[in-house]
Scaffold this active site. Structure first.
Site, PDB file in Angstrom:
ATOM      1  N   LYS A 113      34.884  45.003  29.930  1.00 32.36           N
ATOM      2  CA  LYS A 113      36.182  45.586  30.274  1.00 32.36           C
ATOM      3  C   LYS A 113      37.244  44.528  30.495  1.00 32.36           C
ATOM      4  CE  LYS A 113      36.085  50.209  32.174  1.00 32.36           C
ATOM      5  NZ  LYS A 113      36.094  51.077  33.341  1.00 32.36           N
ATOM      6  N   LYS A 196      33.960  54.056  20.570  1.00 31.83           N
ATOM      7  CA  LYS A 196      33.550  55.280  21.253  1.00 31.83           C
ATOM      8  C   LYS A 196      34.744  56.224  21.435  1.00 31.83           C
ATOM      9  CE  LYS A 196      31.789  55.724  25.610  1.00 31.83           C
ATOM     10  NZ  LYS A 196      31.006  55.500  26.823  1.00 31.83           N
ATOM     11  N   LYS A 199      38.406  59.186  26.749  1.00 28.16           N
ATOM     12  CA  LYS A 199      39.565  59.870  27.307  1.00 28.16           C
ATOM     13  C   LYS A 199      40.686  58.898  27.629  1.00 28.16           C
ATOM     14  CE  LYS A 199      36.816  61.012  31.394  1.00 28.16           C
ATOM     15  NZ  LYS A 199      36.381  59.840  32.139  1.00 28.16           N
TER      16      LYS A 199
END
Ligand code: AMP
Ligand code: TRP
Length: 333
Positions: A113, A196, A199
């Site tokens: 991340k 992926k 959202k």
């Protein structure tokens, strides 16, 4: 009566999308018949990266509405938002003092991340797995349904439990088991088959939100990236065609079958035919959930009441566990 306890969490950091449904939500719905379950909207985890306050509120309510619309039974089981149960923060702090820095430095999700920009991320993101361990262990949960990407965090949870038991010479926390669905569908972005579906992807065209209406779904699937070759007769021939593979896997997951079985029907056919049928399958599965979620969202008081009731019942379970932990640690009670 089920005795084994399931705990799972989902971040209210956006509108839940098709990948969340196929990778998590529909497994949660099935687990309800075999376990007693706690389903938690982890708003404290969500703010480890910036969340606009209005949006966080909206996303938390939407997530609750989607879970109820998908078949989560908030009467038989427990649905609540994390910040409403103080036990999570209390135990999370104690776990911050158990976990070694070396353990956190090995967490691949944090490294992925933050990349090279590590110094600019919050310290909350770094200790994120400690709070996740607290979520689970505050209830002494035995089983945790998660995607493959969360397995390392569960191993850390077990390390924390073990170190706590060892350091304080107690046999207090159990070891937890991951429940990784055998056919864990990993749904990819509609714009890029190597990423992926998420959202938090900036492109809304990359995903199907669970609250999308039929026309929006039709358009998104029509625009989904594909290639020009017809569909092959075997899944091995899809390995180099990530976008094609993704669309076929979505079809297979929603019809509870395998990619090869879908290809038996569609081999040799082009995407115009396949996309039409896929659209129908997605609409039939998703639109009823979306419509029910939107109906529930109109009654905010009802949703808040369900979450409040869930938080009260969750607190009743977690408070005695965390009070006992605080006694073991030596805090005055
Ligand atoms: P997240 O949206 O990352 O908070 O994930 C919530 C849950 O949904 C986790 O159990 C994930 O493994 C699952 N999930 C999220 N995105 C996908 C996806 N694209 N495919 C399959 N499962 C997913
Ligand atoms: N980290 C999980 C995810 O991103 C969410 C989560 C937080 C969770 N606490 C949890 C999952 C406890 C299972 C159990 O998907």
């Amino acid at each position: 009566m089920p005795t084994q306890r399931v705990f799972s969490g989902i971040q209210p950091s956006g509108i839940p999308q098709l990948g969340n449904y196929l990778g998590a939500i529909r497994h949660w719905v099935r687990l309800q018949s075999d376990y007693s379950c706690l389903f938690c909207l982890v708003d404290m985890h969500a703010i480890t990266v910036w969340q606009n306050p209005e949006e966080l509120r909206h996303h938390t309510l939407t997530q609750a509405a989607v879970l109820l619309a998908s078949g989560i039974d908030a009467q038989k089981h427990i649905l609540f938002n994390q910040s409403a149960v103080f036990a999570h923060a209390r135990l999370g702090w104690i776990f911050n003092c158990i976990t070694r820095l070396g353990w956190l430095n090995r967490m691949t999700q944090f490294k992925d991340k933050t990349g090279k920009d590590r110094e600019n991320y919050s310290s909350g993101l770094y200790v994120y797995p400690n709070l996740m361990a607290a979520d689970i262990l505050a209830y002494k949960a035995t089983h945790v349904p998660v995607g493959e990407d969360q397995k390392q965090h569960l191993e850390l949870t077990n390390d924390i439990a073990q170190k706590f038991n060892h350091d304080y010479s107690v046999a207090f926390f159990p070891q937890v088991k991951p429940l990784i669905p055998p056919t864990a569908a990993r749904i990819m972005s509609l714009r890029d088959g190597t990423k992926k579906m998420s959202k938090s992807d900036p492109s809304s065209q990359s995903r199907i939100d669970l609250t999308d209406d039929a026309d929006t779904i039709r358009l998104k699937i029509r625009r989904a990236k594909t290639d020009t070759a017809p569909l092959p007769d075997h899944s091995n021939d899809l390995t180099e065609r990530p976008e094609a593979k993704n669309l076929v896997s979505i079809y297979a997951a929603l019809t509870n079958t395998t990619i090869d079985h879908v290809l038996e029907t569609y081999q040799g056919k082009g995407f115009s035919v396949f996309k039409e049928d896929l659209t129908e399958v997605v609409i039939n599965a998703i639109v009823p959930i979306g419509q029910e979620a939107i109906r529930l969202l109109k009654n905010e008081t009802y949703l808040l009441e369900i979450l409040r009731n869930g938080a009260d019942r969750a607190s009743t379970l977690a408070n005695p566990v965390v009070s006992e932990v605080e006694k073991i640690v030596g805090f005055l009670s």
